[in-house]
Design a protein around this motif. Structure first.
Motif, PDB file in Angstrom:
ATOM      1  N   ILE A   1       0.785  -1.232   0.000  1.00 47.26           N
ATOM      2  CA  ILE A   1       0.000   0.000   0.000  1.00 47.26           C
ATOM      3  C   ILE A   1       0.820   1.286   0.000  1.00 47.26           C
ATOM      4  O   ILE A   1       0.344   2.329  -0.457  1.00 47.26           O
ATOM      5  N   THR A   2       2.056   1.241   0.492  1.00 47.24           N
ATOM      6  CA  THR A   2       2.811   2.478   0.727  1.00 47.24           C
ATOM      7  C   THR A   2       2.949   3.387  -0.505  1.00 47.24           C
ATOM      8  O   THR A   2       2.683   4.595  -0.407  1.00 47.24           O
ATOM      9  N   PRO A   3       3.355   2.882  -1.676  1.00 40.54           N
ATOM     10  CA  PRO A   3       3.456   3.800  -2.833  1.00 40.54           C
ATOM     11  C   PRO A   3       2.135   4.482  -3.162  1.00 40.54           C
ATOM     12  O   PRO A   3       2.106   5.679  -3.473  1.00 40.54           O
ATOM     13  N   PHE A   4       1.041   3.742  -3.092  1.00 42.89           N
ATOM     14  CA  PHE A   4      -0.272   4.320  -3.381  1.00 42.89           C
ATOM     15  C   PHE A   4      -0.700   5.280  -2.269  1.00 42.89           C
ATOM     16  O   PHE A   4      -1.411   6.246  -2.517  1.00 42.89           O
ATOM     17  N   ASP A   5      -0.251   5.003  -1.052  1.00 45.98           N
ATOM     18  CA  ASP A   5      -0.586   5.857   0.080  1.00 45.98           C
ATOM     19  C   ASP A   5       0.089   7.215  -0.046  1.00 45.98           C
ATOM     20  O   ASP A   5      -0.510   8.251   0.259  1.00 45.98           O
ATOM     21  N   VAL A   6       1.343   7.220  -0.504  1.00 49.64           N
ATOM     22  CA  VAL A   6       2.063   8.476  -0.706  1.00 49.64           C
ATOM     23  C   VAL A   6       1.370   9.314  -1.783  1.00 49.64           C
ATOM     24  O   VAL A   6       1.145  10.517  -1.601  1.00 49.64           O
ATOM     25  N   VAL A   7       1.021   8.675  -2.884  1.00 47.74           N
ATOM     26  CA  VAL A   7       0.337   9.376  -3.977  1.00 47.74           C
ATOM     27  C   VAL A   7      -1.001   9.926  -3.498  1.00 47.74           C
ATOM     28  O   VAL A   7      -1.374  11.067  -3.810  1.00 47.74           O
ATOM     29  N   MET A   8      -1.720   9.139  -2.727  1.00 49.98           N
ATOM     30  CA  MET A   8      -3.019   9.565  -2.200  1.00 49.98           C
ATOM     31  C   MET A   8      -2.868  10.805  -1.321  1.00 49.98           C
ATOM     32  O   MET A   8      -3.618  11.777  -1.445  1.00 49.98           O
ATOM     33  N   THR A   9      -1.878  10.797  -0.443  1.00 48.55           N
ATOM     34  CA  THR A   9      -1.637  11.943   0.441  1.00 48.55           C
ATOM     35  C   THR A   9      -1.313  13.190  -0.372  1.00 48.55           C
ATOM     36  O   THR A   9      -1.821  14.283  -0.089  1.00 48.55           O
ATOM     37  N   ARG A  10      -0.468  13.042  -1.388  1.00 40.66           N
ATOM     38  CA  ARG A  10      -0.087  14.185  -2.217  1.00 40.66           C
ATOM     39  C   ARG A  10      -1.303  14.765  -2.943  1.00 40.66           C
ATOM     40  O   ARG A  10      -1.468  15.989  -3.026  1.00 40.66           O
ATOM     41  N   LEU A  11      -2.147  13.903  -3.514  1.00 39.68           N
ATOM     42  CA  LEU A  11      -3.310  14.370  -4.274  1.00 39.68           C
ATOM     43  C   LEU A  11      -4.312  15.088  -3.375  1.00 39.68           C
ATOM     44  O   LEU A  11      -4.905  16.105  -3.767  1.00 39.68           O
ATOM     45  N   TYR A  12      -4.505  14.560  -2.175  1.00 41.09           N
ATOM     46  CA  TYR A  12      -5.466  15.174  -1.266  1.00 41.09           C
ATOM     47  C   TYR A  12      -4.959  16.500  -0.710  1.00 41.09           C
ATOM     48  O   TYR A  12      -5.739  17.425  -0.494  1.00 41.09           O
ATOM     49  N   ASN A  13      -3.661  16.593  -0.476  1.00 43.91           N
ATOM     50  CA  ASN A  13      -3.151  17.775   0.212  1.00 43.91           C
ATOM     51  C   ASN A  13      -2.818  18.937  -0.717  1.00 43.91           C
ATOM     52  O   ASN A  13      -2.743  20.081  -0.268  1.00 43.91           O
ATOM     53  N   GLN A  14      -2.618  18.697  -2.008  1.00 47.21           N
ATOM     54  CA  GLN A  14      -2.203  19.778  -2.901  1.00 47.21           C
ATOM     55  C   GLN A  14      -3.213  20.929  -2.923  1.00 47.21           C
ATOM     56  O   GLN A  14      -4.415  20.732  -2.740  1.00 47.21           O
ATOM     57  N   GLY A  15      -2.714  22.104  -3.145  1.00 51.83           N
ATOM     58  CA  GLY A  15      -3.581  23.266  -3.255  1.00 51.83           C
ATOM     59  C   GLY A  15      -4.315  23.263  -4.581  1.00 51.83           C
ATOM     60  O   GLY A  15      -3.992  22.488  -5.491  1.00 51.83           O
ATOM     61  N   THR A  16      -5.294  24.138  -4.729  1.00 53.63           N
ATOM     62  CA  THR A  16      -6.078  24.215  -5.959  1.00 53.63           C
ATOM     63  C   THR A  16      -6.154  25.651  -6.467  1.00 53.63           C
ATOM     64  O   THR A  16      -5.997  26.606  -5.696  1.00 53.63           O
ATOM     65  N   ASP A  17      -6.409  25.776  -7.762  1.00 51.53           N
ATOM     66  CA  ASP A  17      -6.577  27.113  -8.340  1.00 51.53           C
ATOM     67  C   ASP A  17      -8.040  27.540  -8.232  1.00 51.53           C
ATOM     68  O   ASP A  17      -8.849  26.857  -7.599  1.00 51.53           O
ATOM     69  N   SER A  18      -8.384  28.642  -8.856  1.00 52.94           N
ATOM     70  CA  SER A  18      -9.748  29.173  -8.749  1.00 52.94           C
ATOM     71  C   SER A  18     -10.795  28.252  -9.371  1.00 52.94           C
ATOM     72  O   SER A  18     -11.974  28.345  -9.059  1.00 52.94           O
ATOM     73  N   GLN A  19     -10.369  27.355 -10.268  1.00 54.24           N
ATOM     74  CA  GLN A  19     -11.293  26.399 -10.882  1.00 54.24           C
ATOM     75  C   GLN A  19     -11.328  25.056 -10.152  1.00 54.24           C
ATOM     76  O   GLN A  19     -11.977  24.116 -10.594  1.00 54.24           O
ATOM     77  N   GLY A  20     -10.597  24.986  -9.042  1.00 57.72           N
ATOM     78  CA  GLY A  20     -10.582  23.742  -8.262  1.00 57.72           C
ATOM     79  C   GLY A  20      -9.619  22.698  -8.793  1.00 57.72           C
ATOM     80  O   GLY A  20      -9.647  21.542  -8.354  1.00 57.72           O
ATOM     81  N   ARG A  21      -8.733  23.090  -9.726  1.00 55.69           N
ATOM     82  CA  ARG A  21      -7.765  22.155 -10.282  1.00 55.69           C
ATOM     83  C   ARG A  21      -6.498  22.136  -9.427  1.00 55.69           C
ATOM     84  O   ARG A  21      -6.080  23.140  -8.891  1.00 55.69           O
ATOM     85  N   GLY A  22      -5.899  20.946  -9.312  1.00 52.48           N
ATOM     86  CA  GLY A  22      -4.708  20.804  -8.497  1.00 52.48           C
ATOM     87  C   GLY A  22      -3.552  21.644  -9.001  1.00 52.48           C
ATOM     88  O   GLY A  22      -3.335  21.772 -10.211  1.00 52.48           O
ATOM     89  N   LEU A  23      -2.790  22.214  -8.090  1.00 54.56           N
ATOM     90  CA  LEU A  23      -1.658  23.058  -8.461  1.00 54.56           C
ATOM     91  C   LEU A  23      -0.439  22.244  -8.883  1.00 54.56           C
ATOM     92  O   LEU A  23       0.416  22.733  -9.618  1.00 54.56           O
ATOM     93  N   LEU A  24      -0.343  20.998  -8.415  1.00 53.36           N
ATOM     94  CA  LEU A  24       0.829  20.183  -8.706  1.00 53.36           C
ATOM     95  C   LEU A  24       0.545  18.989  -9.606  1.00 53.36           C
ATOM     96  O   LEU A  24       1.340  18.656 -10.477  1.00 53.36           O
ATOM     97  N   TYR A  25      -0.591  18.338  -9.389  1.00 56.91           N
ATOM     98  CA  TYR A  25      -0.873  17.096 -10.113  1.00 56.91           C
ATOM     99  C   TYR A  25      -2.242  17.145 -10.793  1.00 56.91           C
ATOM    100  O   TYR A  25      -3.214  17.629 -10.228  1.00 56.91           O
TER     101      TYR A  25
END
Length: 314
Positions: A223-247
């Motif tokens: 699970i660890t590789p998928f867990d890291v990706v999951m954390t990154r996707l959930y925590n990233q900031g978003t722009d005014s349209q709600g799109r991720g700033l990093l991924y």
């Protein structure tokens, strides 16, 4: 009732393991999309992270995100364990001879995990945001400005709509499916195997404890590789349209991490993840089996009072 028992059992486990989840989140966000050795290291390992968080933010900071974490456990594992128990009692995890079927367990476990992850996703989103919040001296990842669980859910809803509450869920589905299938399969197989030995047959709690420890080890590896990706996707900031700033999504996150952080990046937070998942798996399954045992005794007692002879077994 199966869903309630699974959720309550997970809440009991989540309360004790949340500090490990906070540390895991911080380590997974440290050095995000940066080459190893080219960023400031605030957390020099698993144990140092506990010290750093307690020193900068106070001891209570180790329980950051506890409220959404417990709600997430209720929805995730209430649905996941409840669905698995429902399928198990109806023979969907066994073959025609009554033996545990590996393919059936994998399918049922994966589906149960995915359904649970989607159901509890908004709470995981808020949990990750709150757990990553830290003093400037040890801050890692995008820093959100939430003040609590309810206010965070409301703020996200106002800014991004109902779909914003499920941002990152596509990262949760593969993580939950793979994790749930490996955990429930290994737990079921080990418990069934150990049940053939007298020492475990006479001590069901010991059987559950040992089987869940095996499940904890196996699930962490997968699970660890998928867990890291999951954390990154959930925590990233978003722009005014709600799109991720990093991924842009799961695949984009994997590619960018591989290009900047290499294989090492996918196993950040492995030790706290294992240390968290081990006790969490043990506590969750022990509480689950204990609650199911109490339910069985209650049902059998009711049948005796009613003058029936039906006996329910867990």
């Amino acid at each position: 009732m199966e869903f309630v028992l699974g959720g309550v059992a997970a809440i009991g486990a989540g309360f004790f393991t949340n500090p490990l989840d906070v540390i895991k989140t911080r380590l997974q966000l440290q050095g995000e999309l940066q080459v190893r050795g080219m960023y400031t290291v605030h957390y020099r390992g698993f144990l140092h992270a506990f010290y750093a968080v307690a020193k900068a933010d106070g001891v209570l900071a180790l329980q950051k995100g506890l409220v959404p974490a417990l709600w997430y456990q209720l929805f995730l594992n209430g649905v996941r364990l409840g669905t698995y128990d429902f399928a198990e009692k109806r023979g969907w995890t066994t073959d025609s001879s009554g033996e545990i079927s590996t393919p059936n367990c994998i399918i049922v476990g994966a589906l149960a995990g995915c359904i649970g992850a989607v159901t509890g996703s908004p709470f995981y989103l808020v949990k990750t945001h709150l757990q990553s919040q830290a003093a400037n001296s040890i801050a890692v990842g995008y820093q959100h400005t939430h003040t609590g669980c309810i206010s965070a859910l409301w703020k996200i809803y106002l800014e991004q709509g109902i779909l914003g509450l499920w941002r990152g869920v596509f990262g949760a589905v593969p993580r939950a499916g793979i994790g749930s299938a490996s955990q429930l399969l290994s737990f079921s197989l080990c418990k069934d195997y150990l049940g053939n030995y007298e020492i475990f047959a006479k001590r069901p709690l010991l059987n559950t404890f040992t089987s869940s420890m095996v499940g904890g080890v196996i699930v962490t590896m997968f699970i660890t590789p998928f867990d890291v990706v999951m954390t990154r996707l959930y925590n990233q900031g978003t722009d005014s349209q709600g799109r991720g700033l990093l991924y842009k999504g799961v695949v984009d996150c994997f590619i960018k991490m591989w290009n900047t952080e290499g294989v090492y990046g996918f196993f950040k937070g492995f030790m706290p993840n294992y240390t968290r998942l081990g006790p969490h798996t043990v506590l969750c399954f022990v509480f689950w089996d204990a609650l199911r045992g109490l339910q069985t005794k209650f049902v059998n007692r009711q049948h005796k009072k009613d003058g029936t002879v039906k006996v329910v077994r867990s």
